[in-house]
Design an enzyme around this catalytic site. Structure first.
Site, short mmCIF file in Angstrom:
data_model
loop_
_atom_site.label_atom_id
_atom_site.label_comp_id
_atom_site.label_asym_id
_atom_site.label_seq_id
_atom_site.Cartn_x
_atom_site.Cartn_y
_atom_site.Cartn_z
N GLU A 39 -4.70 -6.75 14.71
CA GLU A 39 -3.86 -5.16 14.66
C GLU A 39 -5.21 -4.05 14.48
O GLU A 39 -5.33 -3.19 14.62
CB GLU A 39 -3.73 -5.13 13.18
CG GLU A 39 -2.26 -4.33 12.64
CD GLU A 39 -1.73 -4.36 11.26
OE1 GLU A 39 -2.57 -4.08 10.35
OE2 GLU A 39 -1.21 -4.18 11.61
N GLY A 75 -5.01 -1.50 5.47
CA GLY A 75 -4.01 -3.10 4.50
C GLY A 75 -4.17 -4.28 4.57
O GLY A 75 -4.65 -5.23 3.52
N ARG A 76 -5.39 -4.53 6.34
CA ARG A 76 -5.98 -5.91 6.49
C ARG A 76 -7.34 -6.29 5.88
O ARG A 76 -7.77 -6.78 5.87
CB ARG A 76 -5.74 -5.97 7.49
CG ARG A 76 -6.30 -4.82 8.76
CD ARG A 76 -6.21 -5.06 10.31
NE ARG A 76 -6.30 -4.13 10.74
CZ ARG A 76 -5.18 -2.46 11.39
NH1 ARG A 76 -4.99 -2.04 10.71
NH2 ARG A 76 -6.29 -1.61 11.69
N LYS A 120 0.70 -1.47 0.01
CA LYS A 120 0.21 -0.19 0.16
C LYS A 120 1.10 1.45 -0.14
O LYS A 120 0.53 1.86 -1.01
CB LYS A 120 -0.55 -0.47 0.62
CG LYS A 120 -1.97 1.48 1.79
CD LYS A 120 -2.82 1.24 1.87
CE LYS A 120 -3.59 2.61 2.42
NZ LYS A 120 -4.93 2.35 3.94
#
Ligand code: F6P
Length: 532
Positions: A349, A263-264, A202
């Site tokens: 996270e 991102g996740r 990213k």
């Protein structure tokens, strides 16, 4: 603070009344328990009846959700409001799989999403039909995705899960670790002429990815590829055009995504290119459809019938009232062997936070430790602790009713173990089979462990998309209850910064004095023993 609110206090009082209740007694009292405490969405059955819940529990959990304005937050999320308050960003992963216009900062993001999907379609078709070839004219055989965290775990988990759908003949490899072992061991079996590298990041600044990408390019050039051939063998997926160009990949070989994709939560974006190359764009679109249908269900279904909502609330009940600190993911499905690792990032996270959205220190538990393993393998490793250890755990069991692999009786045996374990974890064993005599203490299995069962018809792309979205939204539900921001990850910054500083100090052989004595001592021991 949340713990002093009426809905929380009511659950606290209810917990005191119910905490000694045995799960098996709840089943004995109510024959309708399974029907009452299970939900169906498309082909996915969610059974939470093996949790210490009654009608009253569900009512009180739903009151907590209402108190925390869950319905309002779901609307804010899906509408594209800046729910990520510390980074002032939206979290619009649902827009990546939707078909309706979504306005962010006054601009409809849908056309951009569809353009990138079209770019992915054109690219994958051209690779599959041999229109795009390696520098020597041979078709591509191997795809190497270089990324880390969300730029690795999602695509890796999905390509493993959908292996039966890989009819392309392409082999996919994933490189994430800084440890040169992973890259070296992968590259030693590859031919640069037929290998395509995808640099997925990213930010396009992640230390691990950039180092691996540079080493991969060096290997490519050193093993027959030329600098000019790099353009045809390296593509980038990122939000950062400048950094991609600086690395030497032209914008035309780049697939873009946007700041509003975490991102996740990014496997649905161009980060999923390795998935599309592996299983074809039609299957990738099915994955998106499955997730879209779960988004619609999450947005529209009443809270009590809403799978992500109930999965999230059951977790809250376990974590905050039964003090469960560890939650296990147990897929009875070899194809889902990377699901626990994927969910570790998604859950920990996102919700591993200790301050509220307003920066107030929290006095209740947030994300538990998430871990897991394919079910049957775990049975011969750590289930002993479930059955006779001292830890309180909760677990998600997952399996499909139909297997893609029809070897004799394997699937029936697999499912028999799934059902046996959830039953054993609930009932335990206190006496001999004919109940004539009590067991010696070392043979007693206390039981009363809460498990959630998730059964689906078949692990196809669409069902997998729904399952992943189910967990994404579950994480969001819990974040709303805990009043935390699940979309930032400031905690990972410190280690990254220190590593930059320490790497410079490791370049020389001088004795180290700028850290605590432990870190100095470890660095000096490494310097003295690193050989050449
Ligand atoms: O671990 C921190 C993190 O920022 C994750 O959130 C992210 O998925 C990963 O690093 C990789 O980041 P990038 O895709 O920018 O390389």
């Amino acid at each position: 603070m949340l713990t002093r609110t009426p809905a929380w206090q009511a659950l606290h009082t209810h917990h005191a009344a119910i905490s000694k209740t045995k799960l098996c007694d709840l089943f004995q009292k109510d024959e309708q328990r399974f029907n009452k405490f299970s939900l169906l969405f498309n082909d996915i059955l969610l059974d939470y009846s093996k949790h210490p819940v009654t009608d009253e529990t569900v009512t009180l959990l739903l009151k907590l959700a209402q108190q925390q304005d869950l319905e309002g937050w779901i609307k804010r999320l899906i509408r594209g409001e800046r729910v990520n308050n510390t980074e002032h960003r939206a979290a619009l992963h649902s827009a990546l799989r939707g078909d309706d216009p979504i306005f962010f900062d006054g601009k409809d993001v849908l056309p951009d999403v569809k353009n990138v999907l079209q770019q992915m379609t054109d690219f994958t078709n051209r690779i599959h039909n041999g229109d795009l070839k390696g520098y020597s004219g041979k078709p591509f055989r191997d795809i190497v995705n270089i990324g880390i965290g969300g730029s690795d775990l999602g695509p890796l988990m999905v390509t493993e899960a959908l292996k039966p759908y890989n009819k392309t003949g392409l082999n996919t490899h994933f490189i994430s670790n800084l440890d040169g072992a992973q890259l070296s061991e992968t590259l030693k079996n590859l031919n640069p002429e037929t290998t395509l590298f995808i640099i997925a990041s990213k930010t396009f600044t992640s230390q691990e990815t950039m180092l691996n990408a540079r080493s991969a390019r060096e290997w490519f050039v050193a093993n027959g590829g030329t600098e000019t051939a790099v353009a045809g063998h390296f593509v980038a997926i990122s939000t950062n055009v400048q950094a991609v160009e600086k690395f030497g990949i032209s914008a035309k070989n780049m697939f873009l995504f946007w700041d509003w994709v975490g991102g996740r939560y990014s496997l649905w974006s161009a980060i999923g290119l390795s998935i599309a190359l592996c299983v074809g764009m039609e299957n990738f679109k099915q994955l998106l459809t499955g997730a879209k249908e779960m988004d619609q269900h999450f947005s529209n279904a009443p809270l009590a019938h809403n799978l992500p909502v109930m999965l999230g609330l059951i977790g809250i009940w376990q974590i905050n009232f039964f003090d469960v600190k560890t939650h296990v993911i147990l897929p009875y499905d070899q194809s889902l062997h990377r699901l626990p690792a994927y969910l570790q990032q998604l859950e920990m996270e996102s919700n591993g936070k200790c301050v509220t959205r307003d920066g107030e220190r929290i006095d209740y538990s947030t994300s538990p430790v998430i871990w897991g393993e394919q079910g049957v393998n775990g049975q011969h490793a750590f289930y002993q602790l479930f059955h006779q250890g001292t830890q309180r755990i909760s677990a998600d069991f997952l399996a499909s009713c139909q297997s893609h692999y029809s070897i004799a009786d394997h699937h029936r045996w697999l499912l028999a173990n799934f059902f046996a374990q959830t039953e054993a974890m609930m009932n335990g064993r206190h006496s001999t089979e004919n109940e004539k005599e009590a067991l010696p203490p070392y043979k007693v299995i206390p039981g009363n462990h809460a498990t959630t069962s998730i059964l689906f018809k078949k692990l196809d792309p669409k069902t997998l998309g729904s399952l992943i979205a189910l967990y994404e939204h579950k994480v969001f539900v819990q974040s709303v209850i805990w009043n935390i921001n699940p979309f930032d990850q400031w905690g990972v910054e410190l280690g990254k910064q220190l590593a930059e500083k320490i790497e410079k100090e490791l370049k020389n052989d001088e004795s180290t004095s700028s850290h605590d004595s432990s870190t100095n001592g470890l660095m000096d021991y490494f310097k003295a023993n690193r050989g050449d």
